[in-house]
Motif scaffolding. Structure first.
Motif, PDB file in Angstrom:
ATOM      1  N   ASN A 118      19.528  -6.895 -20.717  1.00  0.00           N
ATOM      2  CA  ASN A 118      18.834  -8.069 -21.248  1.00  0.00           C
ATOM      3  C   ASN A 118      17.654  -8.494 -20.376  1.00  0.00           C
ATOM      4  OD1 ASN A 118      20.223  -9.160 -19.100  1.00  0.00           O
ATOM      5  ND2 ASN A 118      20.785 -11.057 -20.170  1.00  0.00           N
ATOM      6  N   ARG A 119      17.466  -7.829 -19.234  1.00  0.00           N
ATOM      7  CA  ARG A 119      16.325  -8.205 -18.380  1.00  0.00           C
ATOM      8  C   ARG A 119      15.179  -7.209 -18.427  1.00  0.00           C
ATOM      9  NH1 ARG A 119      17.251 -12.766 -15.731  1.00  0.00           N
ATOM     10  NH2 ARG A 119      19.389 -13.458 -16.046  1.00  0.00           N
ATOM     11  N   CYS A 120      15.512  -5.916 -18.332  1.00  0.00           N
ATOM     12  CA  CYS A 120      14.413  -4.941 -18.344  1.00  0.00           C
ATOM     13  C   CYS A 120      14.192  -4.340 -19.731  1.00  0.00           C
ATOM     14  CB  CYS A 120      14.626  -3.846 -17.303  1.00  0.00           C
ATOM     15  SG  CYS A 120      16.089  -2.839 -17.562  1.00  0.00           S
ATOM     16  N   ASP A 121      15.052  -4.700 -20.705  1.00  0.00           N
ATOM     17  CA  ASP A 121      14.855  -4.257 -22.088  1.00  0.00           C
ATOM     18  C   ASP A 121      15.037  -2.761 -22.305  1.00  0.00           C
ATOM     19  OD1 ASP A 121      14.517  -6.650 -23.293  1.00  0.00           O
ATOM     20  OD2 ASP A 121      12.417  -6.378 -23.825  1.00  0.00           O
ATOM     21  N   ARG A 122      15.604  -2.064 -21.331  1.00  0.00           N
ATOM     22  CA  ARG A 122      15.814  -0.623 -21.540  1.00  0.00           C
ATOM     23  C   ARG A 122      17.205  -0.372 -22.128  1.00  0.00           C
ATOM     24  NH1 ARG A 122      15.200   1.914 -15.751  1.00  0.00           N
ATOM     25  NH2 ARG A 122      16.408   0.049 -15.264  1.00  0.00           N
ATOM     26  N   TYR A 123      17.361   0.788 -22.740  1.00  0.00           N
ATOM     27  CA  TYR A 123      18.685   1.298 -23.046  1.00  0.00           C
ATOM     28  C   TYR A 123      19.066   2.234 -21.904  1.00  0.00           C
ATOM     29  CZ  TYR A 123      17.638   0.010 -27.939  1.00  0.00           C
ATOM     30  OH  TYR A 123      17.299  -0.646 -29.090  1.00  0.00           O
ATOM     31  N   TYR A 156      14.449   2.878 -10.471  1.00  0.00           N
ATOM     32  CA  TYR A 156      13.102   3.435 -10.617  1.00  0.00           C
ATOM     33  C   TYR A 156      12.404   2.932 -11.879  1.00  0.00           C
ATOM     34  CZ  TYR A 156      14.977   6.944  -7.333  1.00  0.00           C
ATOM     35  OH  TYR A 156      15.566   7.593  -6.278  1.00  0.00           O
ATOM     36  N   TYR A 157      13.176   2.381 -12.795  1.00  0.00           N
ATOM     37  CA  TYR A 157      12.627   1.920 -14.080  1.00  0.00           C
ATOM     38  C   TYR A 157      11.807   3.013 -14.765  1.00  0.00           C
ATOM     39  CZ  TYR A 157      14.469  -2.594 -12.845  1.00  0.00           C
ATOM     40  OH  TYR A 157      15.325  -3.604 -12.517  1.00  0.00           O
ATOM     41  N   LEU A 158      12.369   4.213 -14.765  1.00  0.00           N
ATOM     42  CA  LEU A 158      11.741   5.329 -15.485  1.00  0.00           C
ATOM     43  C   LEU A 158      12.152   5.262 -16.952  1.00  0.00           C
ATOM     44  CD1 LEU A 158      12.483   8.155 -12.892  1.00  0.00           C
ATOM     45  CD2 LEU A 158      10.270   7.086 -13.317  1.00  0.00           C
ATOM     46  N   GLU A 209       0.813  -1.206   0.000  1.00  0.00           N
ATOM     47  CA  GLU A 209       0.000   0.000   0.000  1.00  0.00           C
ATOM     48  C   GLU A 209       0.846   1.255   0.000  1.00  0.00           C
ATOM     49  OE1 GLU A 209      -3.030  -0.117   3.002  1.00  0.00           O
ATOM     50  OE2 GLU A 209      -3.856  -1.975   2.214  1.00  0.00           O
ATOM     51  N   ILE A 210       1.928   1.211  -0.758  1.00  0.00           N
ATOM     52  CA  ILE A 210       2.672   2.434  -0.994  1.00  0.00           C
ATOM     53  C   ILE A 210       2.809   2.642  -2.497  1.00  0.00           C
ATOM     54  CG2 ILE A 210       4.041   2.395   1.136  1.00  0.00           C
ATOM     55  CD1 ILE A 210       6.388   1.445  -0.791  1.00  0.00           C
ATOM     56  N   GLY A 211       2.905   3.918  -2.861  1.00  0.00           N
ATOM     57  CA  GLY A 211       3.282   4.291  -4.215  1.00  0.00           C
ATOM     58  C   GLY A 211       4.577   5.075  -4.080  1.00  0.00           C
ATOM     59  N   ILE A 212       5.326   5.180  -5.147  1.00  0.00           N
ATOM     60  CA  ILE A 212       6.577   5.936  -5.062  1.00  0.00           C
ATOM     61  C   ILE A 212       6.643   6.924  -6.217  1.00  0.00           C
ATOM     62  CG2 ILE A 212       9.111   5.843  -5.100  1.00  0.00           C
ATOM     63  CD1 ILE A 212       8.982   3.108  -3.831  1.00  0.00           C
ATOM     64  N   ILE A 213       6.982   8.155  -5.859  1.00  0.00           N
ATOM     65  CA  ILE A 213       7.204   9.159  -6.876  1.00  0.00           C
ATOM     66  C   ILE A 213       8.718   9.296  -7.039  1.00  0.00           C
ATOM     67  CG2 ILE A 213       6.940  11.010  -5.151  1.00  0.00           C
ATOM     68  CD1 ILE A 213       5.390  11.713  -8.185  1.00  0.00           C
ATOM     69  N   ALA A 214       9.169   9.302  -8.292  1.00  0.00           N
ATOM     70  CA  ALA A 214      10.617   9.270  -8.511  1.00  0.00           C
ATOM     71  C   ALA A 214      11.035  10.227  -9.624  1.00  0.00           C
ATOM     72  CB  ALA A 214      11.059   7.848  -8.866  1.00  0.00           C
ATOM     73  N   PHE A 215      12.254  10.690  -9.479  1.00  0.00           N
ATOM     74  CA  PHE A 215      12.844  11.600 -10.454  1.00  0.00           C
ATOM     75  C   PHE A 215      14.302  11.224 -10.604  1.00  0.00           C
ATOM     76  CE2 PHE A 215      15.417  15.339 -11.338  1.00  0.00           C
ATOM     77  CZ  PHE A 215      14.770  15.892 -12.420  1.00  0.00           C
ATOM     78  N   TYR A 271       6.758   0.238 -12.944  1.00  0.00           N
ATOM     79  CA  TYR A 271       7.395  -0.814 -13.723  1.00  0.00           C
ATOM     80  C   TYR A 271       6.476  -2.034 -13.802  1.00  0.00           C
ATOM     81  CZ  TYR A 271      11.092  -4.002 -15.293  1.00  0.00           C
ATOM     82  OH  TYR A 271      11.843  -4.898 -15.988  1.00  0.00           O
ATOM     83  N   GLN A 272       6.320  -2.558 -15.006  1.00  0.00           N
ATOM     84  CA  GLN A 272       5.440  -3.708 -15.186  1.00  0.00           C
ATOM     85  C   GLN A 272       6.200  -5.035 -15.184  1.00  0.00           C
ATOM     86  OE1 GLN A 272       2.000  -3.906 -15.042  1.00  0.00           O
ATOM     87  NE2 GLN A 272       2.549  -1.907 -14.183  1.00  0.00           N
ATOM     88  N   GLY A 273       7.540  -4.943 -15.265  1.00  0.00           N
ATOM     89  CA  GLY A 273       8.332  -6.167 -15.169  1.00  0.00           C
ATOM     90  C   GLY A 273       8.330  -6.649 -13.734  1.00  0.00           C
ATOM     91  N   TYR A 274       8.983  -7.765 -13.481  1.00  0.00           N
ATOM     92  CA  TYR A 274       9.019  -8.318 -12.125  1.00  0.00           C
ATOM     93  C   TYR A 274       7.622  -8.325 -11.512  1.00  0.00           C
ATOM     94  CZ  TYR A 274      13.935  -7.706 -12.990  1.00  0.00           C
ATOM     95  OH  TYR A 274      15.163  -7.744 -13.568  1.00  0.00           O
ATOM     96  N   GLN A 275       6.677  -8.724 -12.355  1.00  0.00           N
ATOM     97  CA  GLN A 275       5.274  -8.849 -11.966  1.00  0.00           C
ATOM     98  C   GLN A 275       4.748  -7.570 -11.336  1.00  0.00           C
ATOM     99  OE1 GLN A 275       4.829 -12.517  -9.844  1.00  0.00           O
ATOM    100  NE2 GLN A 275       5.677 -13.697 -11.533  1.00  0.00           N
ATOM    101  N   GLY A 276       5.101  -6.462 -11.983  1.00  0.00           N
ATOM    102  CA  GLY A 276       4.581  -5.191 -11.523  1.00  0.00           C
ATOM    103  C   GLY A 276       5.265  -4.705 -10.265  1.00  0.00           C
ATOM    104  N   TYR A 277       6.529  -5.100 -10.086  1.00  0.00           N
ATOM    105  CA  TYR A 277       7.324  -4.650  -8.941  1.00  0.00           C
ATOM    106  C   TYR A 277       6.630  -5.012  -7.626  1.00  0.00           C
ATOM    107  CZ  TYR A 277      11.656  -1.872  -8.674  1.00  0.00           C
ATOM    108  OH  TYR A 277      12.947  -1.464  -8.546  1.00  0.00           O
ATOM    109  N   GLN A 278       6.166  -6.254  -7.551  1.00  0.00           N
ATOM    110  CA  GLN A 278       5.502  -6.713  -6.336  1.00  0.00           C
ATOM    111  C   GLN A 278       6.427  -7.641  -5.572  1.00  0.00           C
ATOM    112  OE1 GLN A 278       2.934  -5.358  -5.368  1.00  0.00           O
ATOM    113  NE2 GLN A 278       2.086  -4.457  -7.208  1.00  0.00           N
ATOM    114  N   GLY A 279       6.006  -8.050  -4.418  1.00  0.00           N
ATOM    115  CA  GLY A 279       6.784  -9.018  -3.664  1.00  0.00           C
ATOM    116  C   GLY A 279       7.574  -8.371  -2.550  1.00  0.00           C
ATOM    117  N   ALA A 280       7.475  -8.960  -1.366  1.00  0.00           N
ATOM    118  CA  ALA A 280       8.123  -8.399  -0.187  1.00  0.00           C
ATOM    119  C   ALA A 280       9.643  -8.433  -0.321  1.00  0.00           C
ATOM    120  CB  ALA A 280       7.681  -9.168   1.052  1.00  0.00           C
ATOM    121  N   ASP A 281      10.184  -9.462  -0.982  1.00  0.00           N
ATOM    122  CA  ASP A 281      11.639  -9.537  -1.119  1.00  0.00           C
ATOM    123  C   ASP A 281      12.192  -8.411  -1.999  1.00  0.00           C
ATOM    124  OD1 ASP A 281      12.318 -11.822   0.452  1.00  0.00           O
ATOM    125  OD2 ASP A 281      11.214 -13.006  -1.010  1.00  0.00           O
ATOM    126  N   LEU A 282      11.422  -8.063  -3.019  1.00  0.00           N
ATOM    127  CA  LEU A 282      11.845  -6.951  -3.855  1.00  0.00           C
ATOM    128  C   LEU A 282      11.840  -5.658  -3.050  1.00  0.00           C
ATOM    129  CD1 LEU A 282      10.257  -7.321  -7.402  1.00  0.00           C
ATOM    130  CD2 LEU A 282      12.488  -8.038  -6.590  1.00  0.00           C
TER     131      LEU A 282
END
Ligand code: ZN
Ligand code: ZN
Ligand code: ZN
Length: 509
Positions: free
Chosen positions: A226-231, A194-196, A64-70, A167-178
């Protein structure tokens, strides 16, 4: 800066840098060359203001948190310091929220630095009627203050973005370990963690005056992960000062592993001969001296630590929240009351969240840590899973203790001393606060309204949807069966009234 200025600026459309194709499924061996943007400072302190009218927060880490990032990468010719100031509004709350942070990590001049700032925001203070799509913050103002320690500084920028983490990878950035890993040594992995977006112009959300004096800066190489597909930017002219990837052959350079040290230029068709004149360009390839890992340091952090193996299915998480919301609506409808925030506001004209927060002296009840209003998590005190609604007996908790408390009864979570104190603050009856069974008032109402429950409440198309091979209504019903603990059989009650099995659930559950 006047709000009026923002209004005129916000029409500026967000500009991506170029039309190169994002192909998906990258190997880590692709790259693009982009021009950075450059700014000649006129003052020792330059305030770059970024503005967004609206940002939608996305629930992360099952907390139940959201994060704003820059963040982005910055090159400064002279020694410099950076401070971030964030301010925003939440609809329905008058006061503006403000957070500041001075960067404490080492910043180097004469090379590129990855920088960023983020703020966790509790989602439990929103007047959202439990629709997660409405975690909206408004008039979001991010100020990046660059203080040059010498005169006539020149700055360059690349890969800046300003958004919620979505971020939609890693199942939407879910999971307590993450979540645990996200919070460990975060500053080492900013901003890539931040996967911006990494391909926006620096001016995309910039509204302060510097915007008119941005010039073309030096070329920057961005390499694929090769994992998040970003440059993501690599510091091709000063590889030792890494930005987004660890080096491959740090001690045995030059790296002779072509997989790790040469990167195909994906946007070569868009480049000019000048872009390709750099010593690191060989034909259609970028050649790195040390070589880089295939995955960015953020993906590596999650991957190496094995957190990804333990991820709960995000589908399951979304269902959990859907089921929780369903229970909340059920309990409130049975009690014939609106969602508590609205009701409270109409009654006292005072913000419910603020009321609870102040009642608990702006501290987490469990650990006593002082928390800002937008860091507070509203806990039901008596658990929602056992059919207790959120009302003025709520408890103010920090994110960590809210996660730990969840569906526990107070007696299961608090010490005797805490329980006595909590009873005094909340005013909950001693008998109730020490109980460990479902809310008898709501159970009663549920039995009395059993036909409505099956024929109307559960017939909601949203609850009739099949997810993960099961009807959601079956899951809601199953969780009620667990809570009622065989004391009441809702299907029997329904059968008594209607002489049939309820059509809104399945027989074999
Ligand atoms: Zn990555
Ligand atoms: Zn190597
Ligand atoms: Zn706490």
């Amino acid at each position: 800066m006047e709000k009026k200025n923002f209004r005129t600026y916000q029409r500026r459309s967000v500009t991506r840098r170029s039309g190169f194709k994002v192909t998906g499924n990258k190997t880590g061996g692709e790259s693009i060359i982009l021009s950075s943007e450059q700014y000649q400072c006129t003052n020792k302190t330059e305030r770059f203001i970024f503005y967004k009218d609206v940002i939608e927060l996305v629930p992360l880490f099952e907390e139940e948190i959201g994060i704003i990032a820059f963040g982005g990468c910055l090159y400064s010719l002279k020694k410099f310091e950076i401070t971030f100031n964030l301010s925003y509004s939440i609809p329905g709350i008058e006061e503006r929220f403000e957070h500041s942070k001075k960067l404490t990590k080492q910043l180097n001049n004469g090379t590129w630095n990855p920088i960023g700032f983020h703020k966790e925001i509790s989602l439990s203070i929103f007047d959202v009627n439990f629709k997660p799509s409405e975690f909206i913050i408004k008039d979001v103002n991010m100020e990046m203050v660059v203080k040059s320690l010498e005169a006539e500084n020149v700055l360059q920028f690349i890969s800046f973005d300003f958004d919620s983490i979505r971020y939609q990878g890693y199942q939407g950035y879910q999971g307590a370990d993450l979540a645990k890993l996200f919070k460990q040594k975060t500053s080492m992995h900013v901003p890539q963690i931040y996967y911006l977006k990494t391909d926006l112009l620096f001016s995309s959300y910039l509204v302060s005056d510097q915007i008119d004096r941005l010039e073309k800066g030096e070329d920057v190489v961005l390499k694929s992960c090769n994992r998040c597909d970003r440059y993501l930017p690599i510091n091709i002219n000063d590889e030792i000062n890494t930005l987004s990837f660890s080096l491959h052959c740090k001690k045995k350079a030059p790296c002779k592993h072509s997989l790790f040290s040469s990167y195909k230029i994906d946007n070569i068709a868009e480049l000019t001969p000048a872009n390709l004149k750099h010593p690191y360009v060989r034909g259609e390839l970028i050649v790195s001296h040390y070589g880089h890992q295939l995955e960015c340091t953020s993906c590596k952090k999650y991957y190496v630590n094995g957190a990804l193996n333990k991820l709960r299915n995000s589908q399951q998480f979304r269902e959990d929240s859907l089921r929780r919301r369903a229970l909340e609506v059920l309990v409130n409808t049975l009690l014939d009351k609106n969602i508590v925030h609205f009701e409270f506001k109409n009654k006292t004209k005072k913000e419910f969240s603020e009321y609870i927060w102040k009642k608990f002296d702006c501290r987490c009840f469990k650990c006593g840590t002082k928390i800002a209003l937008d860091e507070m998590h509203l806990d039901h005190t008596m658990p929602l899973a056992y059919l207790y609604r959120l009302d003025e007996t709520a408890t103010c908790l920090c994110a960590e203790h809210n996660t730990k408390k969840r569906d526990h009864f107070p007696v299961e979570f608090y010490t005797e001393e805490e329980l006595i104190r909590l009873q005094k603050i909340t005013g909950i009856d001693e008998g109730v606060i020490r109980s460990t069974h479902a809310n008898p008032e709501v159970v009663d109402l549920l039995v009395k309204n059993v036909v409505w429950f099956f024929d109307e409440f559960l017939s909601d198309p949203e609850y009739q949807k099949v997810r993960d091979d099961r009807r959601t209504s079956d899951k809601i019903y199953a969780s009620l069966v667990r809570v009622l603990n065989c004391k009441v059989d809702l299907v029997d009650e329904y059968h008594l009234a209607m002489k049939k099995f309820p059509p809104t659930i399945s027989e074999e559950i």
